[in-house]
Design a protein around this motif. Structure first.
Motif, PDB file in Angstrom:
ATOM      1  N   ILE A   1      -8.107  -0.274   5.312  1.00  0.00           N
ATOM      2  CA  ILE A   1      -7.078   0.412   4.544  1.00  0.00           C
ATOM      3  C   ILE A   1      -6.741  -1.252   3.975  1.00  0.00           C
ATOM      4  O   ILE A   1      -6.575  -1.455   3.189  1.00  0.00           O
ATOM      5  CB  ILE A   1      -6.352   1.244   5.115  1.00  0.00           C
ATOM      6  CG1 ILE A   1      -6.931   2.468   4.449  1.00  0.00           C
ATOM      7  CG2 ILE A   1      -5.087   1.449   3.892  1.00  0.00           C
ATOM      8  CD1 ILE A   1      -6.223   3.970   5.252  1.00  0.00           C
TER       9      ILE A   1
ATOM     10  N   THR B   1      -0.592  10.466   1.319  1.00  0.00           N
ATOM     11  CA  THR B   1      -1.664  10.975   0.842  1.00  0.00           C
ATOM     12  C   THR B   1      -2.420  12.668  -0.249  1.00  0.00           C
ATOM     13  O   THR B   1      -3.574  12.824  -0.413  1.00  0.00           O
ATOM     14  CB  THR B   1      -2.786  11.463   2.133  1.00  0.00           C
ATOM     15  OG1 THR B   1      -2.123  12.699   2.073  1.00  0.00           O
ATOM     16  CG2 THR B   1      -2.909  10.429   3.023  1.00  0.00           C
TER      17      THR B   1
ATOM     18  N   VAL C   1      -2.685   6.863  -0.592  1.00  0.00           N
ATOM     19  CA  VAL C   1      -4.337   6.150  -0.159  1.00  0.00           C
ATOM     20  C   VAL C   1      -5.061   7.598  -0.561  1.00  0.00           C
ATOM     21  O   VAL C   1      -4.947   8.431  -0.256  1.00  0.00           O
ATOM     22  CB  VAL C   1      -4.996   5.965   0.611  1.00  0.00           C
ATOM     23  CG1 VAL C   1      -6.412   6.299   1.708  1.00  0.00           C
ATOM     24  CG2 VAL C   1      -4.460   4.349   1.681  1.00  0.00           C
TER      25      VAL C   1
ATOM     26  N   ALA D   1      -8.873   2.114  -0.960  1.00  0.00           N
ATOM     27  CA  ALA D   1      -8.986   2.452  -1.531  1.00  0.00           C
ATOM     28  C   ALA D   1      -9.006   4.073  -0.845  1.00  0.00           C
ATOM     29  O   ALA D   1      -8.226   5.216  -1.159  1.00  0.00           O
ATOM     30  CB  ALA D   1      -8.548   2.298  -3.008  1.00  0.00           C
ATOM     31  N   THR D   2      -9.971   4.310  -0.516  1.00  0.00           N
ATOM     32  CA  THR D   2     -10.347   6.080  -0.964  1.00  0.00           C
ATOM     33  C   THR D   2     -11.479   5.957   0.712  1.00  0.00           C
ATOM     34  O   THR D   2     -11.955   4.991   1.467  1.00  0.00           O
ATOM     35  CB  THR D   2     -11.424   6.227  -1.698  1.00  0.00           C
ATOM     36  OG1 THR D   2     -10.425   6.024  -2.371  1.00  0.00           O
ATOM     37  CG2 THR D   2     -11.624   7.857  -1.359  1.00  0.00           C
TER      38      THR D   2
ATOM     39  N   ARG E   1     -15.007   2.383  -0.347  1.00  0.00           N
ATOM     40  CA  ARG E   1     -14.160   3.861   0.068  1.00  0.00           C
ATOM     41  C   ARG E   1     -15.335   2.892   1.728  1.00  0.00           C
ATOM     42  O   ARG E   1     -16.361   2.690   1.503  1.00  0.00           O
ATOM     43  CB  ARG E   1     -14.779   4.879  -0.487  1.00  0.00           C
ATOM     44  CG  ARG E   1     -14.526   6.368  -0.056  1.00  0.00           C
ATOM     45  CD  ARG E   1     -15.284   7.593  -0.901  1.00  0.00           C
ATOM     46  NE  ARG E   1     -16.215   8.273  -0.336  1.00  0.00           N
ATOM     47  CZ  ARG E   1     -17.691   8.164  -0.689  1.00  0.00           C
ATOM     48  NH1 ARG E   1     -17.413   7.842  -2.585  1.00  0.00           N
ATOM     49  NH2 ARG E   1     -18.454   8.589  -0.329  1.00  0.00           N
TER      50      ARG E   1
ATOM     51  N   ILE F   1       0.972  -1.400  -0.120  1.00  0.00           N
ATOM     52  CA  ILE F   1       0.165   0.378   0.084  1.00  0.00           C
ATOM     53  C   ILE F   1       0.798   1.353  -0.040  1.00  0.00           C
ATOM     54  O   ILE F   1       1.423   1.613   0.877  1.00  0.00           O
ATOM     55  CB  ILE F   1      -0.951  -0.430   0.970  1.00  0.00           C
ATOM     56  CG1 ILE F   1      -1.968  -1.425   1.309  1.00  0.00           C
ATOM     57  CG2 ILE F   1      -1.510   1.547   1.100  1.00  0.00           C
ATOM     58  CD1 ILE F   1      -2.609  -1.340   2.461  1.00  0.00           C
TER      59      ILE F   1
END
Length: 310
Positions: free
Chosen positions: A224, A267, A7, A229-230, A206, A4
């Motif tokens: 997450i 971010t 985000v 993803a959001t 989301r 990851i």
């Protein structure tokens, strides 16, 4: 977690943050809030909801807010709509480039919030997503009360998965799971997302968490890790649900940003500019906001700050 790298954070303070505040915020100040969010790096903002102004007086100036939005090709301006009338109003502004629709996981909450059944809210959501496509813009959907209902209590995960699968057929860019009243916990969050990903592995998810019981940030992390993803967040943690007793507001944008950036997850947001926006917003609302970062400050401290400690 090593896989990851970033985000996306959707800034919801101009809509969800403000809509239940009793102190009216002027159009000019709403546009200043949006400008500050953009300056801090936000590229996707929920700017207004197109609802009956008698029901939500704070959103009565939705068209005026849209008329004043900065011209910026990088921006996605989201208009929240509950029905066809709201969608038509949002589209008529010419400034909204993504519609957000809401379906509710229980009948009682759906009737209180939108005057229709849960299944009815799913059908309306699908119709509005199709309408958005016909007008050349995108749409996304949120499942309200995904983790619990203030009227009916527990919400079965299978019901939420069923709703997500039905709305997915209309082609939204994503579907959000909303802990509207702040009852979720990390284990529940991970379990529900995993169930959805088992059925719809390609669907972008989301999440929208309220920090009513102090689990908001933990829920963000669990989401997450499970593949969301959001994340929706609000500067200062402003916001809340009128149906949630003791609602403490949304997770704070600056708190979520700090957690993710410290974990090496990008971010695109500037924490110092978010804290400055928090200070401005707290002054405007004439009250301290819920953000923990605003209380504790960033870390590590600057060299000048360190010198002052000794």
């Amino acid at each position: 977690m090593n896989s990851i790298s970033s985000v996306e954070i959707v800034e919801v303070s101009p809509r969800d943050g403000l809509q239940n505040e009793s102190q009216y915020v002027s159009t000019m100040h709403k546009l200043t809030l949006i400008a500050r969010a953009i300056n801090a790096g936000s590229r996707r903002i929920e700017v207004a909801s197109f609802v009956n102004p008698r029901a939500v007086p704070q959103m009565a100036d939705a068209e005026k807010v849209c008329a004043g939005l900065p011209e910026n090709d990088e921006m996605t301006y989201i208009g929240l709509v509950m029905n066809h009338r709201g969608a038509e109003r949002a589209l008529a502004t010419g400034r909204i480039n993504q519609l957000g629709v809401v379906a509710v996981a229980t009948d009682t909450f759906a009737m209180a919030n939108q005057g229709q059944t849960s299944n009815g809210s799913v059908e309306i959501a699908k119709e509005i997503i199709s309408l958005a496509h016909s007008k050349g813009i995108t749409a996304q959907a949120t499942i309200a009360a995904s983790f619990g209902c203030p009227f009916e209590g527990e919400v079965m995960q299978e019901r939420v998965v069923e709703m997500v699968s039905a709305i997915f057929e209309a082609g939204p860019v994503e579907i959000a799971l909303a802990d509207t009243i702040g009852v979720g916990n990390p284990a529940h969050v991970a379990s529900l997302i995993n169930k959805i990903r088992d059925v719809l592995p390609s669907l972008p998810i989301r999440v929208h968490f309220h920090n009513t019981r102090g689990t908001g940030i933990a829920n963000v992390w669990a989401a997450i890790c499970a593949g969301a993803a959001t994340v929706d967040a609000s500067i200062g943690g402003l916001g809340g649900c009128p149906f949630a007793s003791g609602a403490a507001g949304n997770v704070a944008t600056e708190d979520v940003t700090y957690m993710l950036e410290r974990a090496g997850i990008q971010t695109g947001l500037d924490i110092d500019k978010l804290l400055a926006a928090n200070e401005w917003l707290a002054s405007l609302m004439d009250k301290p906001l819920a953000s923990m970062m605003a209380k504790a400050g960033s870390f590590p401290a600057s060299k000048q700050d360190i010198k002052e400690y000794f």
